[in-house]
Each structure stands twice: as structure tokens, then as C-alpha cells.
Write an enzyme that holds these catalytic residues in place. Sequence first.
Site, short mmCIF file in Angstrom:
data_model
loop_
_atom_site.label_atom_id
_atom_site.label_comp_id
_atom_site.label_asym_id
_atom_site.label_seq_id
_atom_site.Cartn_x
_atom_site.Cartn_y
_atom_site.Cartn_z
CG HIS A 96 -6.92 24.71 15.77
ND1 HIS A 96 -6.92 25.90 15.05
CD2 HIS A 96 -8.15 24.17 15.62
CE1 HIS A 96 -8.13 26.06 14.50
NE2 HIS A 96 -8.89 25.03 14.83
CG ASP A 119 -5.83 29.27 12.69
OD1 ASP A 119 -5.95 28.08 13.01
OD2 ASP A 119 -4.90 30.01 13.10
CG HIS A 121 -1.08 30.05 12.46
ND1 HIS A 121 -1.64 30.51 13.64
CD2 HIS A 121 0.18 30.56 12.42
CE1 HIS A 121 -0.76 31.25 14.30
NE2 HIS A 121 0.35 31.31 13.59
CG ASP A 123 -3.91 25.40 12.22
OD1 ASP A 123 -4.80 25.51 13.10
OD2 ASP A 123 -2.90 26.13 12.20
CG HIS A 136 -0.66 23.75 17.50
ND1 HIS A 136 -0.79 24.90 18.22
CD2 HIS A 136 0.60 23.76 16.98
CE1 HIS A 136 0.35 25.60 18.13
NE2 HIS A 136 1.20 24.93 17.39
CG ASP A 227 -6.14 29.43 16.35
OD1 ASP A 227 -5.26 28.66 15.92
OD2 ASP A 227 -5.98 30.19 17.32
CG ASP A 229 -3.88 31.96 16.22
OD1 ASP A 229 -3.14 30.98 16.46
OD2 ASP A 229 -4.52 32.06 15.16
CD GLU A 272 -3.74 26.62 19.60
OE1 GLU A 272 -3.02 26.98 20.55
OE2 GLU A 272 -3.48 25.61 18.90
N1 1EE Z 1 2.66 26.73 11.04
C1 1EE Z 1 3.23 26.62 12.34
C2 1EE Z 1 2.27 27.28 13.37
C3 1EE Z 1 1.04 26.48 13.68
C4 1EE Z 1 0.02 27.26 14.54
C5 1EE Z 1 -1.10 26.37 15.02
B1 1EE Z 1 -2.43 27.14 15.42
O1 1EE Z 1 -3.40 26.20 15.91
O2 1EE Z 1 -2.17 28.16 16.39
O3 1EE Z 1 -3.00 27.75 14.27
C6 1EE Z 1 4.64 27.21 12.35
C7 1EE Z 1 4.67 28.66 12.30
N2 1EE Z 1 5.95 29.17 11.79
C8 1EE Z 1 7.12 28.44 12.27
C9 1EE Z 1 8.42 29.08 11.79
C10 1EE Z 1 8.45 30.55 12.16
O4 1EE Z 1 9.63 31.19 11.67
C11 1EE Z 1 7.21 31.25 11.64
C12 1EE Z 1 5.99 30.59 12.18
C13 1EE Z 1 3.47 25.18 12.70
O5 1EE Z 1 3.96 24.95 13.80
O6 1EE Z 1 3.18 24.33 11.84
MN MN Z 2 -3.48 29.86 14.74
MN MN Z 3 -5.12 26.97 14.59
#
Ligand code: 1EE
Ligand code: MN
Ligand code: MN
Length: 305
Positions: A96, A119, A121, A123, A136, A227, A229, A272
Site C-alpha cells: 500500500h 482498509d 488499517h 495507513d 505501507h 486494500d 485486507d 496487498e
Molecule cells: N499500522 C501498522 C500496520 C500497517 C498496515 C498497512 B496496510 O497497507 O496493510 O494497511 C502496524 C499495525 N500494528 C503494529 C503493532 C501490533 O501490535 C498491532 C498492529 C503499521 O505498520 O503502521
Molecule cells: Mn491494511
Molecule cells: Mn493498506
Amino acid sequence: HSAGIIGAPFSKGQVKGGVESGPDHIRAAGLVERLLQQGCAVKDYGNLVFEHVSVDEPVGRLKSVRAVGSANQKLSVAMQKVKESGHTAVMLGGDHSLAIGSVHGHAAALGHLSVVWVDAHADINTPLTSYTGNIHGQPLSYLLRELQSKIPVLPNFSWMKPCLSAGDLVYIGLRDVDPAEHYILKMLGVKMFPMSKVDQLGVAKVMEETCDHLSARGKKPIHLSFDIDAIDPSITPATGTPVTGGLTYREGLCITEHLSQTGLLSAVDLVEVNPLRGQTQNDIHSTVSTAVDLLLACFGRQREG
Ligand SMILES: N[C@](CCCC[B-](O)(O)O)(CCN1CCC(O)CC1)C(=O)O
Ligand SMILES: [Mn+2]
Ligand SMILES: [Mn+2]
């Protein structure tokens, strides 16, 4: 309808290999043929070639900044060309972080636009709030004018400028939002329909309110950034950050059918899809065929025939 397809086999916005093969799996599942069968004109621009960035030391916690910056610069140019050719753009990811180039190129071609971000998330982490350093999870912080004071100067990002206002962004499907992201969303007053709202209102009402919000802002061309997901992992397990309690297959089609019927849909990201994250062939097939069906609905396919 006329679709201009760009494959973006890119994975450096996160750390799990396999998402770079998303474009080829989606094509192999018959996207082009199915679009043609439903009377849509199609120009497939093929896959972008992202050259390897040899030295790409982390900047703070940010991973692969230089690779993400140069990939998105290339994607932005490609998106702009597809839009200037009059197609509805389809960007097949890839992770993403590619929304940076996709939205930027779309805005460069059309000026103003609205974004519907489907999504699990948000993002919208900034480089400083991200837990993981995976870009992402950050694309919207680079795109939103209101967050520019939170974005440091980054290598290979000087080509871009923010091109989206918070009022022109609507989320659907949120269910895993980091604390800092939630703070940002509240501070900016971003319109959002988390899964709790989807349960409360039902997807038809969510789409009605989404379109009311966007019309009140002046019917701008819509950029749908989907996304995979966002859909429940029981349907689309082959993805890098699955989160239980997602949209059903039917809710996904309601969203895309509704946006198609507005006549304002101008670009779609489908990101994704990661075949390597599927446990079985059926996992992969279910994920990829759902992605294809969502895209067909964006181009007017109706379940009634
Ligand atoms: N918010 C997350 C996930 C991003 C997902 C990107 B996508 O494109 O797939 O929407 C981190 C998520 N978070 C990290 C700590 C964990 O304990 C819980 C999940 C991040 O890495 O910033
Ligand atoms: Mn996502
Ligand atoms: Mn995403």
C-alpha cells in the site's frame, strides 16, 4: 468504461516477500479477459520495472525509504499518463505504499480528487509515529496537506508534494488503528466508517453517507484505494497483515458496485494481495478471485446480470 491497467510489483513498503507477485496473479486469474467480456475497453500497460536500490539504510525507523521514493515517483508518472489517456486507472499492487505514487499521479492529472480508502488499517502513521517503520502503514501522511509539518525531508521523496485534503478522504473498514493514527484522524476530523459503523448502519447506508459526504465537497473524481485486507481473512487470507472481523465478500461488492454507479470512479488501487501468505492453493485462489470480482464491479459488473 475504459480501464488502463498498471502492474506495480513492489514490496519494499513492508517486510513480507510475495506481495510483488500480486499483479501477475491477478492478471493470471483473468482480469483483462473478464473486463473485455463485460464490454469494458482495456489497455494493459504491463508491469512497471522498479530498479534495485543497492544502498538504502534506514532513515530513523523508516525502512527502504529510497526504494519506496523512487518506485512511487515512477508510478506517479505512469498514473498521470494513464489518466491523460482518458482511462479509469487500475493500479495492481504490490503493497500500500504504492498509493503515494498512485494518488499523486492521479491528482497531477486531474487537479482535485477525493479518496475512498477501504482498509482494515488507517495507513496514516507519520515517519515519527510508525511502530514498524514500514511505509505501507504511512502513505496518507505523505499525501495529506494537513500533515506536512510532520514529514521530514526524505531521500527520493523530493519529487512529490501533498495533494489531498483531509475533508476529501473517507475510510471504510477500519478495525486495527494505532493510537497515534486515531489521534490524527480525530484531530483532522477525517470521515470514517470503521467496522463498528458498518455493523451499526449496514453497508448500503455507509455508502449513502460516504457519497453524501463526497458530494457535499463538490463531486470530485473518486480514487478508490482498496486494500484486500479490508475483506475478512476467511475470504482473503493471502495478505500480509490480516485482521479478523472484516468485510464480507458481498459487502465488498456493495462498496465497489455503489462507487461504480456514481460515475465518478476515476482510479482504483487493488493492493496487498500476497500469494505467499496463503496456506493453501484455495487460500490464494479465494484471495485473488475476490480481488478480480471487486475490480469487475468497479467497471460496472452487476450481480443481477
Ligand atoms: N499500522 C501498522 C500496520 C500497517 C498496515 C498497512 B496496510 O497497507 O496493510 O494497511 C502496524 C499495525 N500494528 C503494529 C503493532 C501490533 O501490535 C498491532 C498492529 C503499521 O505498520 O503502521
Ligand atoms: Mn491494511
Ligand atoms: Mn493498506
